[in-house]
Design a protein around this motif. Sequence first.
Motif, PDB file in Angstrom:
ATOM      1  N   VAL A 168       0.840  -1.193   0.000  1.00 23.88           N
ATOM      2  CA  VAL A 168       0.000   0.000   0.000  1.00 23.88           C
ATOM      3  C   VAL A 168       0.880   1.249   0.000  1.00 23.88           C
ATOM      4  CG1 VAL A 168      -1.856   1.255   1.134  1.00 23.88           C
ATOM      5  CG2 VAL A 168      -1.771  -1.251   1.284  1.00 23.88           C
ATOM      6  N   THR A 169       0.670   2.103  -0.988  1.00 23.28           N
ATOM      7  CA  THR A 169       1.390   3.366  -1.092  1.00 23.28           C
ATOM      8  C   THR A 169       0.461   4.510  -0.705  1.00 23.28           C
ATOM      9  OG1 THR A 169       2.847   2.557  -2.840  1.00 23.28           O
ATOM     10  CG2 THR A 169       2.579   4.939  -2.678  1.00 23.28           C
ATOM     11  N   ILE A 170       0.985   5.471   0.054  1.00 20.23           N
ATOM     12  CA  ILE A 170       0.216   6.650   0.440  1.00 20.23           C
ATOM     13  C   ILE A 170       0.637   7.819  -0.427  1.00 20.23           C
ATOM     14  CG2 ILE A 170      -0.406   8.223   2.314  1.00 20.23           C
ATOM     15  CD1 ILE A 170      -1.227   5.334   2.845  1.00 20.23           C
ATOM     16  N   ILE A 178      -7.810  -0.809   5.051  1.00 22.05           N
ATOM     17  CA  ILE A 178      -7.329  -1.726   4.016  1.00 22.05           C
ATOM     18  C   ILE A 178      -6.547  -2.872   4.643  1.00 22.05           C
ATOM     19  CG2 ILE A 178      -5.704  -1.919   2.090  1.00 22.05           C
ATOM     20  CD1 ILE A 178      -6.641   0.887   1.227  1.00 22.05           C
ATOM     21  N   MET A 179      -5.712  -2.570   5.619  1.00 21.61           N
ATOM     22  CA  MET A 179      -4.950  -3.619   6.288  1.00 21.61           C
ATOM     23  C   MET A 179      -5.877  -4.607   6.996  1.00 21.61           C
ATOM     24  SD  MET A 179      -1.802  -3.429   5.650  1.00 21.61           S
ATOM     25  CE  MET A 179      -0.518  -2.351   5.054  1.00 21.61           C
ATOM     26  N   TYR A 180      -6.937  -4.111   7.579  1.00 27.04           N
ATOM     27  CA  TYR A 180      -7.889  -5.009   8.248  1.00 27.04           C
ATOM     28  C   TYR A 180      -8.597  -5.901   7.239  1.00 27.04           C
ATOM     29  CZ  TYR A 180     -11.854  -6.755  10.867  1.00 27.04           C
ATOM     30  OH  TYR A 180     -12.788  -7.589  11.436  1.00 27.04           O
ATOM     31  N   GLU A 181      -9.125  -5.294   6.185  1.00 26.18           N
ATOM     32  CA  GLU A 181      -9.912  -6.055   5.207  1.00 26.18           C
ATOM     33  C   GLU A 181      -9.063  -7.070   4.447  1.00 26.18           C
ATOM     34  OE1 GLU A 181     -13.019  -6.248   4.894  1.00 26.18           O
ATOM     35  OE2 GLU A 181     -13.728  -4.533   6.038  1.00 26.18           O
ATOM     36  N   THR A 182      -7.765  -6.836   4.333  1.00 29.86           N
ATOM     37  CA  THR A 182      -6.896  -7.786   3.637  1.00 29.86           C
ATOM     38  C   THR A 182      -6.237  -8.788   4.581  1.00 29.86           C
ATOM     39  OG1 THR A 182      -5.077  -6.160   3.697  1.00 29.86           O
ATOM     40  CG2 THR A 182      -6.430  -6.223   1.707  1.00 29.86           C
ATOM     41  N   GLY A 183      -6.690  -8.803   5.823  1.00 28.78           N
ATOM     42  CA  GLY A 183      -6.241  -9.814   6.753  1.00 28.78           C
ATOM     43  C   GLY A 183      -4.974  -9.500   7.514  1.00 28.78           C
ATOM     44  N   PRO A 205       2.985  -9.071  -5.403  1.00 29.94           N
ATOM     45  CA  PRO A 205       1.972  -8.608  -4.449  1.00 29.94           C
ATOM     46  C   PRO A 205       1.067  -7.549  -5.081  1.00 29.94           C
ATOM     47  CG  PRO A 205       4.163  -8.622  -3.452  1.00 29.94           C
ATOM     48  CD  PRO A 205       4.351  -8.862  -4.921  1.00 29.94           C
ATOM     49  N   ALA A 206      -0.177  -7.548  -4.681  1.00 30.49           N
ATOM     50  CA  ALA A 206      -1.112  -6.531  -5.162  1.00 30.49           C
ATOM     51  C   ALA A 206      -0.644  -5.156  -4.711  1.00 30.49           C
ATOM     52  CB  ALA A 206      -2.513  -6.823  -4.639  1.00 30.49           C
ATOM     53  N   ARG A 207      -0.839  -4.170  -5.573  1.00 27.48           N
ATOM     54  CA  ARG A 207      -0.404  -2.807  -5.269  1.00 27.48           C
ATOM     55  C   ARG A 207      -1.622  -1.901  -5.151  1.00 27.48           C
ATOM     56  NH1 ARG A 207       4.123  -0.381  -8.814  1.00 27.48           N
ATOM     57  NH2 ARG A 207       4.350   0.842  -6.902  1.00 27.48           N
ATOM     58  N   VAL A 208      -1.729  -1.230  -4.014  1.00 25.33           N
ATOM     59  CA  VAL A 208      -2.848  -0.337  -3.732  1.00 25.33           C
ATOM     60  C   VAL A 208      -2.312   1.065  -3.495  1.00 25.33           C
ATOM     61  CG1 VAL A 208      -4.756   0.171  -2.155  1.00 25.33           C
ATOM     62  CG2 VAL A 208      -4.195  -2.207  -2.719  1.00 25.33           C
ATOM     63  N   LEU A 209      -3.015   2.056  -4.012  1.00 26.04           N
ATOM     64  CA  LEU A 209      -2.646   3.460  -3.794  1.00 26.04           C
ATOM     65  C   LEU A 209      -3.781   4.171  -3.082  1.00 26.04           C
ATOM     66  CD1 LEU A 209      -0.534   5.729  -4.403  1.00 26.04           C
ATOM     67  CD2 LEU A 209      -1.926   6.292  -6.403  1.00 26.04           C
ATOM     68  N   ILE A 210      -3.458   4.832  -1.993  1.00 24.00           N
ATOM     69  CA  ILE A 210      -4.419   5.695  -1.284  1.00 24.00           C
ATOM     70  C   ILE A 210      -4.050   7.134  -1.594  1.00 24.00           C
ATOM     71  CG2 ILE A 210      -5.286   6.444   0.963  1.00 24.00           C
ATOM     72  CD1 ILE A 210      -4.516   3.667   2.039  1.00 24.00           C
TER      73      ILE A 210
END
Length: 258
Positions: A78-80, A248-253, A199-204
């Motif tokens: 996850v990138t901020i 996001i961290m919670y929902e992805t376990g 790994p999946a990459r997510v941007l907030i």
Amino acid sequence: MQRYFVPAAQFSEHSVTITGEDARHIIKVMRSEEGDELIACDGEQLDVLAAIESMTDGVVTARIVERLEQLSEAKVQVTIAQSLPKGDKMETVIQKCTELGAAAFVPFLSARTVVQYDSRKEEKRLQRWSKIAKEAAEQSHRSRVPVIQHPLSWKQLLASLEAYDLICFCYEKEDGSQLRDVVQPFAASLAQRQQSEQPARVLIVVGPEGGFTEQEVETAEQHGAVSTGLGRRILRTETAAMTALACIMYETGEMGGI
């Protein structure tokens, strides 16, 4: 046990050499003695348990006892992307989001950014931010220090969006999709990914104190971003990043979610 990030070049097959501020911390602050153990990480693939063998002239040499399994890094990167906020708020975002597991930070300038950006001060500021990220990663027992990019313009940020699997564009006026509506299906899809895949990459993406303009929202959506709300309450810019990342961290376990 105290953890230190050490450049890969300072590792050998059987030992690790620690210098600079970290060595001073071990000697002066921790008042360590020969035989005391610590954890050394190269910030990439190597975490080791090491026992101090010598402390001379501000240099600590430690014998590698065993290689440790890396368990603290998130399976989702996850990138901020944070529009530069006023004062020391960016430092708060970096510190707390590093503790929560952020992989990288992308400061950027948007239409309502209040901060007067000065490129001459950029290197000094990046050094400060990197130090904060390193200390937060050590404190939270991470194996990697998040990468902090040089600040981007709005156009540069838009051009980078195609590199991500999911782009959560935090927008306080969004009365449709909420973050949970977007993240839950994405988290469920992760179970279908093979372990061998990247790994999946997510941007907030979080705006400045004054928020995003409607034009910015439209252009971000045209580039693949999904506008999401963060609940019924309006959050400060530095709070929004932490809240979205924790969800996001919670929902992805990563926090005992799924």
